[in-house]
Design a protein around this motif. Structure first.
Motif, PDB file in Angstrom:
ATOM      1  N   LYS A 187       0.807  -1.220   0.000  1.00 12.49           N
ATOM      2  CA  LYS A 187       0.000   0.000   0.000  1.00 12.49           C
ATOM      3  C   LYS A 187       0.837   1.265   0.000  1.00 12.49           C
ATOM      4  O   LYS A 187       0.314   2.364   0.062  1.00 12.49           O
ATOM      5  CB  LYS A 187      -0.919  -0.014   1.223  1.00 12.49           C
ATOM      6  CG  LYS A 187      -1.908  -1.167   1.188  1.00 12.49           C
ATOM      7  CD  LYS A 187      -2.873  -1.140   2.336  1.00 12.49           C
ATOM      8  CE  LYS A 187      -4.036  -2.113   2.120  1.00 12.49           C
ATOM      9  NZ  LYS A 187      -3.616  -3.473   1.705  1.00 12.49           N
ATOM     10  N   LEU A 188       2.163   1.116  -0.057  1.00 15.26           N
ATOM     11  CA  LEU A 188       3.021   2.288   0.114  1.00 15.26           C
ATOM     12  C   LEU A 188       3.523   2.911  -1.188  1.00 15.26           C
ATOM     13  O   LEU A 188       4.317   3.832  -1.152  1.00 15.26           O
ATOM     14  CB  LEU A 188       4.236   1.928   0.978  1.00 15.26           C
ATOM     15  CG  LEU A 188       3.996   1.775   2.477  1.00 15.26           C
ATOM     16  CD1 LEU A 188       5.299   1.455   3.181  1.00 15.26           C
ATOM     17  CD2 LEU A 188       3.400   3.052   3.089  1.00 15.26           C
ATOM     18  N   ASP A 189       3.076   2.421  -2.332  1.00 18.42           N
ATOM     19  CA  ASP A 189       3.561   2.955  -3.616  1.00 18.42           C
ATOM     20  C   ASP A 189       5.080   2.965  -3.700  1.00 18.42           C
ATOM     21  O   ASP A 189       5.689   3.952  -4.122  1.00 18.42           O
ATOM     22  CB  ASP A 189       3.063   4.390  -3.850  1.00 18.42           C
ATOM     23  CG  ASP A 189       1.583   4.520  -3.551  1.00 18.42           C
ATOM     24  OD1 ASP A 189       0.824   3.607  -3.947  1.00 18.42           O
ATOM     25  OD2 ASP A 189       1.207   5.511  -2.913  1.00 18.42           O
ATOM     26  N   TYR A 190       5.681   1.892  -3.234  1.00 21.23           N
ATOM     27  CA  TYR A 190       7.131   1.737  -3.354  1.00 21.23           C
ATOM     28  C   TYR A 190       7.473   1.300  -4.774  1.00 21.23           C
ATOM     29  O   TYR A 190       6.719   0.541  -5.377  1.00 21.23           O
ATOM     30  CB  TYR A 190       7.578   0.588  -2.447  1.00 21.23           C
ATOM     31  CG  TYR A 190       8.385   0.980  -1.248  1.00 21.23           C
ATOM     32  CD1 TYR A 190       9.425   1.881  -1.338  1.00 21.23           C
ATOM     33  CD2 TYR A 190       8.120   0.392  -0.026  1.00 21.23           C
ATOM     34  CE1 TYR A 190      10.175   2.191  -0.215  1.00 21.23           C
ATOM     35  CE2 TYR A 190       8.866   0.698   1.095  1.00 21.23           C
ATOM     36  CZ  TYR A 190       9.893   1.605   0.993  1.00 21.23           C
ATOM     37  OH  TYR A 190      10.634   1.894   2.095  1.00 21.23           O
TER      38      TYR A 190
END
Lengths: 231, 231
Positions: A187-190
């Motif tokens: 969910k962290l857009d890494y």
């Protein structure tokens, strides 16, 4: 219970040397993964530890062994710690291992092929990797000499067992924690490679830390809360 | 200066194994007393330590060597400490030896014949005798495995050797990681006691895990991102 696992041994005599050093330090369960043919030399070098050769287990593959025997904790060994990984792994010393290992579980201690050691894929199956401090001029020990040193360190500390009840987290509890972290990472857009590195770093930290079931539960709670806040 | 002295070796391969483990732990001076013929197997088992075989010294007798080289301190090794000697000796452990040895002098570290070890007469020439703690069921180690364990213990304590740099995270780097986690916890509306437990569990995991500087950095990045997302 410690299983001594020799992965794809290539030299019959080394299986015998390994069995002998096992018995010297009170170990008895030998597992061979896809080994070379055993020969007279195997039995000869085992000297008074022949029963370890007779009572060995054999498996075709490492994953098959780990699953069938219900191994809780996998210890790898390497002569070249932190070489060519994405995130170099810290190898712990035999002393560290001896101090922290909880022998109540089913532990597999892996030794790799004489020539090439353990593959990266096999090392990834390990919760922790051990490396013996050596002189830089020639860091590669013969496999059975390396084994003797590790067995010796484990044996030295044996009097301390059983350690205070460590209630080490089961593989499942640890995996549950790691899954939550992966969930959060998703969910962290890494960027994908950073996500993979972070996941791996966390997994390795968990593998090396001998966390308790209760700690796993507490940390899972933390990451569940983080996930819920991000959602 | 440590001389590794193999007294009347009987098996050519063992001389090679001994040379290899010597180089693994930064030792270089091999002395053979009245040895068997060296064979191809000797060189083969020494692997990348052949120069130790080439540069060996040979003597006909132990007293001749001790006198010629002006040895200050003689360390014997035995698998059967305090057993059947006329003057029973207390053997010290490899750890004791490592802690107490002053490597500035000329030291001889004696290993005996594969079959019978050192004679009583040879043990009487020793200032100290070392024995490796082993399991009672099979206390006799192969000679080169015993040597590897003793060299390893000496190497561990030898500060003049550059030990492999494991790049363990510094206290500061670990604290930086823990601070980020606490920061995230502050934003999670945890009940205070739960927050404290989670913080402690994470801190303990980091403390036990021997994480690298790079892993600390990666995990810090993960928690920074989490914090930013929650904000």
């Amino acid at each position: 219970m410690i299983y001594v696992v020799f992965v794809e041994p290539e030299t019959p005599g080394n299986i015998g040397f390994l069995a002998r050093t096992m018995k010297n330090f009170g170990l008895s369960q030998l597992v061979l993964i896809n080994p070379c043919e055993l020969e007279h030399e195997t039995y000869y070098q085992s000297m008074h530890a022949r029963e370890i050769i007779y009572n060995r287990q054999e498996y075709d593959s490492l994953p098959e062994f780990l699953k069938t025997e219900g191994i809780d904790y996998v210890v790898g060994t390497t002569g070249t710690a932190g070489g060519s990984y994405n995130i170099p792994r810290i190898a712990i010393t035999p002393e560290n291992l001896s101090q922290s290992l909880n022998v109540k579980g089913h532990i597999a201690l892996l030794f790799g092929r004489e020539g090439d050691g353990l593959t990266n894929q096999e090392l990834e199956m390990c919760d922790v990797v051990v490396s013996i401090p050596t002189h830089e001029s020639y860091p590669i020990l013969n496999i059975t000499h390396a084994a003797a040193i590790i067995f010796y360190e484990l044996f030295k500390n044996e009097k301390q067992y059983p350690v205070e009840d460590l209630d080490e987290a089961s593989l499942e509890e640890k995996q549950g924690l790691i899954d939550y972290v992966d969930d959060v990472l998703d969910k962290l857009d890494y960027p994908p490679h950073k996500k993979k590195n972070a996941s791996l770093a966390f997994k390795r930290m968990v593998g090396r830390a001998f966390i308790s079931g209760r700690e796993a539960h507490t940390l899972k709670g933390m990451f569940r809360r983080i996930r819920d806040r991000i959602n």
